[in-house]
Design an enzyme around this catalytic site. Structure first.
Site, PDB file in Angstrom:
ATOM      1  N   LYS A  71      -0.642  15.382  -9.802  1.00  0.00           N
ATOM      2  CA  LYS A  71       0.376  15.131 -10.820  1.00  0.00           C
ATOM      3  C   LYS A  71       1.305  16.332 -10.997  1.00  0.00           C
ATOM      4  CE  LYS A  71      -0.521  10.863 -11.755  1.00  0.00           C
ATOM      5  NZ  LYS A  71       0.484   9.824 -11.428  1.00  0.00           N
ATOM      6  N   TYR A 116      -6.663  14.957  -9.252  1.00  0.00           N
ATOM      7  CA  TYR A 116      -5.679  14.235 -10.057  1.00  0.00           C
ATOM      8  C   TYR A 116      -4.661  15.197 -10.665  1.00  0.00           C
ATOM      9  CZ  TYR A 116      -3.780  11.214 -13.733  1.00  0.00           C
ATOM     10  OH  TYR A 116      -2.944  10.500 -14.552  1.00  0.00           O
ATOM     11  N   ASP A 125       0.869  -1.171   0.000  1.00  0.00           N
ATOM     12  CA  ASP A 125       0.000   0.000   0.000  1.00  0.00           C
ATOM     13  C   ASP A 125       0.906   1.220   0.000  1.00  0.00           C
ATOM     14  OD1 ASP A 125      -1.664   2.136   0.532  1.00  0.00           O
ATOM     15  OD2 ASP A 125      -2.647   1.218   2.266  1.00  0.00           O
ATOM     16  N   SER A 137       2.087  12.353 -15.605  1.00  0.00           N
ATOM     17  CA  SER A 137       0.955  12.386 -16.527  1.00  0.00           C
ATOM     18  C   SER A 137       1.060  13.691 -17.281  1.00  0.00           C
ATOM     19  CB  SER A 137      -0.370  12.344 -15.747  1.00  0.00           C
ATOM     20  OG  SER A 137      -1.464  12.666 -16.585  1.00  0.00           O
TER      21      SER A 137
END
Length: 268
Positions: A173, A169, A75, A155
């Protein structure tokens, strides 16, 4: 004393791309990009610790690798879990040379509807997880005195805004891209390179589910309309995996702090 990155100019090309004798850890390697990355690193000769929060996926992926592979449940948000995986790599194989922070999540929730818990969950995996992995890897590499490479899967969302609903998100990133630059600075005296690889949308099990489709052809049609590329097709996981292999190998020995775009020219 600082550990300089060696000059590999005299090595033949085959040795520059080879990872023979090196030990790699890949997070989120049970499927998608992580699985493709693990496969390419293994093909290049590395021993690979295949980690995933889903132990069954990790075991399935490890079975497909060409060389020595070990599945481990990890994890990335849990410091003790990350540390235990790093210790396992050292115990089984004697050290860590390459660590790939690939694990990530991307729930789509409009910013005005997003809870603080959802925001925190995304940052826990996508930013905190990268920090924890890089720290544990660098600690083991430094203790061994031989340097190494950390590769963070960023990304194109780390360069710009993207679709509505992805505020957490995109923020995470951007954080990962910045962390890549900072860790490169801090780890350089230990002979550790830190690079990012930033893919555009690539159909994988995870983002197909996020798009609400199960057929890759359907997703390809949808995304080719939304995000056309100048190369005439959407990417596949191996397109990204090959760039990670480059970053991890001695072909990139004089690179650190950069984030390499794997986006078919999409990002301005």
């Amino acid at each position: 004393m600082p550990i300089p990155v060696p000059d590999v100019s005299s090595l033949p090309l085959a040795e520059l791309v080879s990872l023979s004798g090196r030990r790699a850890v890949v997070t989120g390697a049970g499927q998608g990009l992580g699985r493709a990355i693990a496969q390419r690193l293994s093909e290049a000769g590395a021993d690979v610790l295949v980690t995933d929060v889903d132990e069954k996926l990790a075991a399935s992926a490890a079975e497909t690798l060409k060389g020595r592979a070990l599945p481990v449940r990890m994890d990335v948000t849990d410091p003790s879990s990350v540390s235990a995986a790093a210790d396992r790599a050292v115990r089984e194989w004697g050290g860590i040379d390459i660590w790939v922070n690939n694990a990530g999540i991307f729930p789509s929730v409009p910013a005005l509807e997003m809870s603080a818990d959802t925001w925190d969950e995304v940052f826990a995996v996508n930013a905190r997880g990268v920090f924890l992995g890089a720290k544990e890897a660098a600690r083991r590499m430094s203790e061994a005195g031989h340097g190494g490479v950390v590769v963070n899967v960023v990304s194109t969302a780390g360069f710009r805004g993207t679709a509505p609903g992805l505020a957490a998100y995109v923020g995470s990133k951007h954080a990962t891209r910045g962390l890549t630059r900072q860790l490169a600075l801090e780890f350089a005296p230990m002979g550790i390179r830190v690079l990012g690889v930033a893919p555009t949308f690539v159909p994988t099990e995870g983002n197909l589910a996020a798009a609400g489709v199960t057929d890759p052809a359907e997703a390809s049609h949808l995304m080719s309309v939304m995000q056309p590329t100048i190369l005439g097709r959407l990417g596949v996981p191996d397109d990204v995996a090959r760039i990670v292999l480059f970053a991890a190998s001695d072909l990139a020995a004089f690179m650190t702090g950069s984030t390499l775009l794997a986006d078919a020219g999409e990002t301005a």
